[in-house]
Design an enzyme around this catalytic site. Structure first.
Site, PDB file in Angstrom:
ATOM      1  N   GLY A   1      49.654 -28.128  52.858  1.00  0.00           N
ATOM      2  CA  GLY A   1      50.985 -28.747  52.900  1.00  0.00           C
ATOM      3  C   GLY A   1      52.056 -27.962  53.631  1.00  0.00           C
TER       4      GLY A   1
ATOM      5  N   GLU B   1      55.661 -22.415  51.288  1.00  0.00           N
ATOM      6  CA  GLU B   1      55.015 -23.478  50.511  1.00  0.00           C
ATOM      7  C   GLU B   1      55.753 -24.804  50.747  1.00  0.00           C
ATOM      8  OE1 GLU B   1      52.664 -24.879  49.205  1.00  0.00           O
ATOM      9  OE2 GLU B   1      52.362 -24.371  47.103  1.00  0.00           O
ATOM     10  N   ASP B   2      55.036 -25.893  50.614  1.00  0.00           N
ATOM     11  CA  ASP B   2      55.663 -27.203  50.806  1.00  0.00           C
ATOM     12  C   ASP B   2      56.551 -27.587  49.628  1.00  0.00           C
ATOM     13  OD1 ASP B   2      53.479 -27.531  49.084  1.00  0.00           O
ATOM     14  OD2 ASP B   2      52.650 -29.266  50.126  1.00  0.00           O
TER      15      ASP B   2
ATOM     16  N   ASP C   1      56.257 -27.728  42.145  1.00  0.00           N
ATOM     17  CA  ASP C   1      56.272 -28.854  41.220  1.00  0.00           C
ATOM     18  C   ASP C   1      56.167 -28.282  39.799  1.00  0.00           C
ATOM     19  OD1 ASP C   1      56.125 -31.596  40.521  1.00  0.00           O
ATOM     20  OD2 ASP C   1      53.959 -31.650  40.725  1.00  0.00           O
ATOM     21  N   SER C   2      54.966 -28.243  39.200  1.00  0.00           N
ATOM     22  CA  SER C   2      54.822 -27.596  37.889  1.00  0.00           C
ATOM     23  C   SER C   2      55.095 -26.097  38.004  1.00  0.00           C
ATOM     24  CB  SER C   2      53.408 -27.813  37.340  1.00  0.00           C
ATOM     25  OG  SER C   2      52.473 -27.085  38.097  1.00  0.00           O
TER      26      SER C   2
ATOM     27  N   THR D   1      50.847 -23.394  40.924  1.00  0.00           N
ATOM     28  CA  THR D   1      50.250 -22.918  42.173  1.00  0.00           C
ATOM     29  C   THR D   1      50.943 -21.652  42.656  1.00  0.00           C
ATOM     30  OG1 THR D   1      49.690 -25.184  42.770  1.00  0.00           O
ATOM     31  CG2 THR D   1      49.661 -23.564  44.550  1.00  0.00           C
TER      32      THR D   1
ATOM     33  N   LYS E   1      60.977 -29.386  42.863  1.00  0.00           N
ATOM     34  CA  LYS E   1      61.073 -30.521  41.937  1.00  0.00           C
ATOM     35  C   LYS E   1      61.230 -29.940  40.532  1.00  0.00           C
ATOM     36  CE  LYS E   1      57.835 -33.895  43.058  1.00  0.00           C
ATOM     37  NZ  LYS E   1      56.530 -34.588  42.769  1.00  0.00           N
TER      38      LYS E   1
ATOM     39  N   ASP F   1      50.947 -34.699  51.511  1.00  0.00           N
ATOM     40  CA  ASP F   1      50.036 -35.837  51.678  1.00  0.00           C
ATOM     41  C   ASP F   1      50.127 -36.809  50.524  1.00  0.00           C
ATOM     42  OD1 ASP F   1      48.738 -33.815  49.910  1.00  0.00           O
ATOM     43  OD2 ASP F   1      47.167 -35.354  49.812  1.00  0.00           O
TER      44      ASP F   1
ATOM     45  N   ARG G   1      50.454 -36.569  56.342  1.00  0.00           N
ATOM     46  CA  ARG G   1      51.069 -35.245  56.459  1.00  0.00           C
ATOM     47  C   ARG G   1      51.857 -35.120  57.766  1.00  0.00           C
ATOM     48  NH1 ARG G   1      48.683 -31.666  52.704  1.00  0.00           N
ATOM     49  NH2 ARG G   1      46.551 -32.155  52.104  1.00  0.00           N
TER      50      ARG G   1
HETATM   51  P1  IMP Z   1      52.363 -27.232  41.353  1.00  0.00           P
HETATM   52  O1  IMP Z   1      51.236 -26.265  41.190  1.00  0.00           O
HETATM   53  O2  IMP Z   1      52.402 -28.281  40.285  1.00  0.00           O
HETATM   54  O3  IMP Z   1      53.706 -26.564  41.560  1.00  0.00           O
HETATM   55  O4  IMP Z   1      52.037 -28.121  42.605  1.00  0.00           O
HETATM   56  C1  IMP Z   1      52.038 -27.671  43.849  1.00  0.00           C
HETATM   57  C2  IMP Z   1      51.173 -28.513  44.750  1.00  0.00           C
HETATM   58  O5  IMP Z   1      50.976 -29.871  44.316  1.00  0.00           O
HETATM   59  C3  IMP Z   1      51.888 -28.590  46.066  1.00  0.00           C
HETATM   60  O6  IMP Z   1      51.540 -27.507  46.891  1.00  0.00           O
HETATM   61  C4  IMP Z   1      51.444 -29.930  46.603  1.00  0.00           C
HETATM   62  O7  IMP Z   1      50.244 -29.764  47.320  1.00  0.00           O
HETATM   63  C5  IMP Z   1      51.165 -30.772  45.390  1.00  0.00           C
HETATM   64  N1  IMP Z   1      52.302 -31.686  45.113  1.00  0.00           N
HETATM   65  C6  IMP Z   1      53.183 -31.608  44.096  1.00  0.00           C
HETATM   66  N2  IMP Z   1      54.075 -32.616  44.142  1.00  0.00           N
HETATM   67  C7  IMP Z   1      53.773 -33.334  45.228  1.00  0.00           C
HETATM   68  C8  IMP Z   1      54.347 -34.519  45.833  1.00  0.00           C
HETATM   69  O8  IMP Z   1      55.339 -35.118  45.372  1.00  0.00           O
HETATM   70  N3  IMP Z   1      53.740 -34.968  46.967  1.00  0.00           N
HETATM   71  C9  IMP Z   1      52.653 -34.352  47.511  1.00  0.00           C
HETATM   72  N4  IMP Z   1      52.090 -33.256  47.005  1.00  0.00           N
HETATM   73  C10 IMP Z   1      52.645 -32.745  45.861  1.00  0.00           C
HETATM   74 MG    MG Z   2      50.190 -27.920  48.821  1.00  0.00          MG
END
Ligand code: IMP
Ligand code: MG
Length: 185
Positions: A46, A102-103, A106-107, A110, A134, A162, A168
Site C-alpha cells: 500500500g 505506510e499507507d 487503522d487498528s 501492523t 483512521k 486496495d 491501487r
Molecule cells: P492495521 O494493522 O489495522 O493498522 O491495518 C493496516 C493495514 O490494513 C494497512 O496497511 C492496509 O493495508 C489495511 N487497511 C486498513 N484500512 C484500510 C482501508 O480503509 N482500505 C484499504 N486498506 C486498509
Molecule cells: Mg498496507
C-alpha cells in the site's frame, strides 16, 4: 472486477489535495533531519505510491528499502494483531535514521509490530510517516510522527490502497459504499 464508479461513495481526498499535503510532509521531514541521511522503509504494497511521491519532494539525502508483512488468519479488512514479516529488508538498518512509510494506520497492529521488529535491529532513530490515520479504529497505541490526513471510519481505496487488491493505481482516495460493492469470487 467491478467498475469502481459503481461503489464509490465519495472522493475523500482529491489528487490535488494529496499532492499538496505530501509536499508539505516532505518539508516537515526535511526540517527534522538537517545534516542527516534518511533511510525510507516502505511497507508493501500500500505504501508504494506515497513513497514515490514523498521521496521526489525530499531534499534530505535518502535511500529506500521495502518490507512486507501479513496478519495471521485475518480477513481482507481485518487484522488480528498477529503480524509476521513475509518479505524482509535487503539492508541492515543498524545506526541509520529509519522512516517507516505506510499507507494507513487503522487498528495500529501492523505498524506497532513493524516498529517492534525494527527496533530490535538498533536503528539510530525510527519514526513513522503515514499518509492516512483512521483513529476511530485504533486498538493499540502507536506513535505517528508524520501524518498526511485523519480520515473517518470508512473503507477507502486508491493511491496505493486496495479493495480486494484492485484500484491501487487510482490518483485519489475514495470511500466505498458497502451496499454497492460486490466482492469478487
Ligand atoms: P492495521 O494493522 O489495522 O493498522 O491495518 C493496516 C493495514 O490494513 C494497512 O496497511 C492496509 O493495508 C489495511 N487497511 C486498513 N484500512 C484500510 C482501508 O480503509 N482500505 C484499504 N486498506 C486498509
Ligand atoms: Mg498496507
Amino acid at each position: 472486477m467491478q467498475d469502481y464508479r459503481e461503489f464509490l461513495e465519495e472522493i475523500l481526498i482529491t489528487e490535488a489535495d494529496l499532492q499538496k499535503r505530501i509536499a508539505e510532509l516532505a518539508q516537515e521531514i526535511d526540517k527534522d533531519y538537517i545534516g542527516e541521511d534518511l533511510h525510507l522503509v516502505c511497507i508493501l504494497r500500500g505504501g508504494i505510491l506515497f513513497l514515490a511521491d514523498l521521496m521526489r519532494h525530499l531534499k534530505t539525502p535518502n535511500t529506500i528499502d521495502f518490507m512486507a508483512v501479513s496478519s495471521y488468519g485475518a480477513g481482507a479488512r481485518q487484522t488480528t494483531g498477529q503480524v509476521r514479516i513475509t518479505m524482509d529488508l535487503k539492508e541492515d538498518i543498524n545506526n541509520r535514521n529509519v522512516l517507516l512509510v505506510e499507507d494507513i494506520v487503522d487498528s495500529g497492529y501492523t505498524i506497532a509490530s513493524v516498529v517492534e521488529f525494527l527496533n530490535m535491529r538498533h536503528p539510530k532513530s525510527l519514526k513513522v510517516c503515514t499518509l492516512l490515520d483512521k483513529p476511530e479504529r485504533r486498538e493499540v497505541e502507536v506513535a505517528i510522527h508524520y501524518r498526511g490526513f485523519t480520515i473517518p471510519n470508512k473503507f477507502v481505496f486508491g493511491y496505493g490502497l486496495d479493495i480486494d487488491e484492485y484500484y491501487r493505481n487510482l490518483r485519489f482516495i475514495g470511500a466505498v459504499n458497502p451496499n454497492h460493492y460486490q466482492p469478487p469470487d
